[in-house]
Design a protein around this motif. Structure first.
Motif, PDB file in Angstrom:
ATOM      1  N   LEU A 144     -11.765 -22.382  66.028  1.00 27.93           N
ATOM      2  CA  LEU A 144     -10.590 -22.156  65.069  1.00 27.93           C
ATOM      3  C   LEU A 144     -10.900 -21.922  63.556  1.00 27.93           C
ATOM      4  CD1 LEU A 144      -7.690 -21.486  64.653  1.00 27.93           C
ATOM      5  CD2 LEU A 144      -7.367 -23.971  64.667  1.00 27.93           C
ATOM      6  N   TYR A 145     -11.727 -23.091  63.101  1.00 35.90           N
ATOM      7  CA  TYR A 145     -12.043 -23.137  61.788  1.00 35.90           C
ATOM      8  C   TYR A 145     -13.024 -24.443  61.549  1.00 35.90           C
ATOM      9  CZ  TYR A 145      -9.081 -26.736  60.071  1.00 35.90           C
ATOM     10  OH  TYR A 145      -8.409 -28.019  59.957  1.00 35.90           O
ATOM     11  N   GLU A 146     -13.851 -24.190  60.538  1.00 34.90           N
ATOM     12  CA  GLU A 146     -14.536 -25.291  60.111  1.00 34.90           C
ATOM     13  C   GLU A 146     -13.879 -26.148  59.057  1.00 34.90           C
ATOM     14  OE1 GLU A 146     -16.744 -28.416  59.430  1.00 34.90           O
ATOM     15  OE2 GLU A 146     -17.132 -27.440  61.183  1.00 34.90           O
ATOM     16  N   PRO A 147     -13.410 -27.509  59.265  1.00 32.98           N
ATOM     17  CA  PRO A 147     -12.728 -27.973  58.228  1.00 32.98           C
ATOM     18  C   PRO A 147     -13.477 -28.297  56.902  1.00 32.98           C
ATOM     19  CG  PRO A 147     -12.471 -29.257  60.269  1.00 32.98           C
ATOM     20  CD  PRO A 147     -13.272 -28.241  60.513  1.00 32.98           C
ATOM     21  N   THR A 148     -14.850 -28.476  57.114  1.00 33.93           N
ATOM     22  CA  THR A 148     -15.532 -28.607  55.799  1.00 33.93           C
ATOM     23  C   THR A 148     -15.710 -27.185  55.007  1.00 33.93           C
ATOM     24  OG1 THR A 148     -17.682 -28.186  56.955  1.00 33.93           O
ATOM     25  CG2 THR A 148     -16.978 -30.627  56.892  1.00 33.93           C
ATOM     26  N   PRO A 164      -6.433 -27.756  50.098  1.00 35.73           N
ATOM     27  CA  PRO A 164      -5.287 -27.446  51.096  1.00 35.73           C
ATOM     28  C   PRO A 164      -5.654 -27.518  52.473  1.00 35.73           C
ATOM     29  CG  PRO A 164      -6.893 -25.562  50.275  1.00 35.73           C
ATOM     30  CD  PRO A 164      -7.227 -26.968  49.512  1.00 35.73           C
ATOM     31  N   ASN A 165      -4.475 -27.674  53.298  1.00 28.37           N
ATOM     32  CA  ASN A 165      -4.593 -28.007  54.594  1.00 28.37           C
ATOM     33  C   ASN A 165      -4.948 -26.419  55.233  1.00 28.37           C
ATOM     34  OD1 ASN A 165      -2.047 -26.382  54.752  1.00 28.37           O
ATOM     35  ND2 ASN A 165      -1.052 -28.262  54.936  1.00 28.37           N
ATOM     36  N   TRP A 166      -4.929 -26.439  56.606  1.00 25.85           N
ATOM     37  CA  TRP A 166      -5.485 -25.318  56.979  1.00 25.85           C
ATOM     38  C   TRP A 166      -4.367 -24.124  57.112  1.00 25.85           C
ATOM     39  CZ3 TRP A 166      -8.896 -21.611  58.580  1.00 25.85           C
ATOM     40  CH2 TRP A 166      -8.429 -20.922  59.675  1.00 25.85           C
ATOM     41  N   GLN A 167      -3.250 -24.448  57.261  1.00 24.24           N
ATOM     42  CA  GLN A 167      -2.146 -23.393  57.133  1.00 24.24           C
ATOM     43  C   GLN A 167      -1.918 -22.731  55.640  1.00 24.24           C
ATOM     44  OE1 GLN A 167      -0.402 -22.420  59.696  1.00 24.24           O
ATOM     45  NE2 GLN A 167      -1.467 -23.645  60.924  1.00 24.24           N
ATOM     46  N   THR A 168      -2.058 -23.696  54.657  1.00 26.91           N
ATOM     47  CA  THR A 168      -2.001 -23.337  53.484  1.00 26.91           C
ATOM     48  C   THR A 168      -3.161 -22.382  52.923  1.00 26.91           C
ATOM     49  OG1 THR A 168      -0.668 -25.192  52.576  1.00 26.91           O
ATOM     50  CG2 THR A 168      -1.901 -24.173  50.760  1.00 26.91           C
ATOM     51  N   TYR A 169      -4.329 -22.801  53.330  1.00 29.86           N
ATOM     52  CA  TYR A 169      -5.714 -22.082  53.165  1.00 29.86           C
ATOM     53  C   TYR A 169      -5.529 -20.552  53.700  1.00 29.86           C
ATOM     54  CZ  TYR A 169     -10.601 -21.780  52.290  1.00 29.86           C
ATOM     55  OH  TYR A 169     -11.901 -21.698  51.719  1.00 29.86           O
ATOM     56  N   GLN A 170      -4.887 -20.527  54.858  1.00 28.52           N
ATOM     57  CA  GLN A 170      -4.838 -19.043  55.489  1.00 28.52           C
ATOM     58  C   GLN A 170      -3.811 -18.267  54.291  1.00 28.52           C
ATOM     59  OE1 GLN A 170      -3.152 -19.100  59.348  1.00 28.52           O
ATOM     60  NE2 GLN A 170      -3.737 -21.316  59.727  1.00 28.52           N
ATOM     61  N   SER A 171      -2.923 -18.817  53.873  1.00 22.34           N
ATOM     62  CA  SER A 171      -2.071 -18.150  52.606  1.00 22.34           C
ATOM     63  C   SER A 171      -2.808 -17.756  51.555  1.00 22.34           C
ATOM     64  CB  SER A 171      -0.626 -18.932  52.667  1.00 22.34           C
ATOM     65  OG  SER A 171      -1.050 -20.006  51.848  1.00 22.34           O
TER      66      SER A 171
END
Length: 200
Positions: free
Chosen positions: A45-49, A63-70
């Motif tokens: 899905l994605y790499e957190p680091t 930012p969390n994953w959802q925010t990062y996408q935006s």
């Protein structure tokens, strides 16, 4: 080493990677004889680091994953060749990363919900012929239209990345797809400048 591996990054880095002909281990090395590494992740899905800290309202924020996408247009380079990648500890050993720094990177990476067992690396460059470029669109990864890739451009003030060049020297940041080198910066991959310097 089973499963597909990915190098995660953002749009501003993609054109640099394309212009150079592939992914290059260009992260910042800390120790005197330490070698630079090109990092990949086994996370589908994605790499957190690879999520970079940003400065928002004068404060450092992850930012969390959802925010990062935006905030950013996200890309990844999927390894489609049979090239061998080494696991986390083996790669660190090849790169001559001191054990103390490796442990701090692991700690920082886990704090971002990263998993060292999903971190793979190589000391060699990987040409575009061995990679498939994908973009995050409509909540899924799809093959990218390279003709639409934007050239690097400055980020708005409230989205500026934190510069960990000095802080990482104390190894307090996180691995760049492992906590450190994102090869092109990986981000273009830094996994947080030294504790993250993976391309991103």
């Amino acid at each position: 080493m089973s499963g597909t591996k990915y190098h995660y990054t953002i749009e501003g880095k993609v054109s640099l990677i394309l212009d150079s002909g592939g992914l290059i281990p260009t992260g910042s090395a800390l120790a005197p004889r330490e070698k630079q590494v090109l990092w990949f992740s086994g996370n589908k899905l994605y790499e957190p680091t690879c999520i970079k800290p940003i400065i928002k309202a004068g404060q450092i924020e992850y930012p969390n994953w959802q925010t990062y996408q935006s905030l950013f247009k996200l890309f990844r380079f999927k390894l489609i060749s049979k090239r061998h990648l080494s696991g986390w500890q083996s790669t660190c050993k090849q790169a001559k990363t001191p054990a103390k720094i490796r442990r701090k990177m692991e700690q920082a990476g886990r704090a971002q919900k990263g998993k060292p067992e999903q971190w793979f690396g190589t000391l060699e460059s990987v040409p575009l012929t061995e990679l498939q470029v994908q973009v995050w669109r409509d909540q899924k990864w799809v093959d990218a239209d390279l003709a639409g890739i934007d050239k690097p451009r400055p980020l708005p003030d409230h989205q500026q990345f934190v510069n960990f060049t000095d802080a990482s020297k104390q190894a307090t940041a996180t691995p760049t797809h492992p906590p450190r080198r994102q090869a092109h910066t990986p981000t273009t991959h830094r996994v947080l400048n030294r504790a993250r310097s993976k391309h991103a």
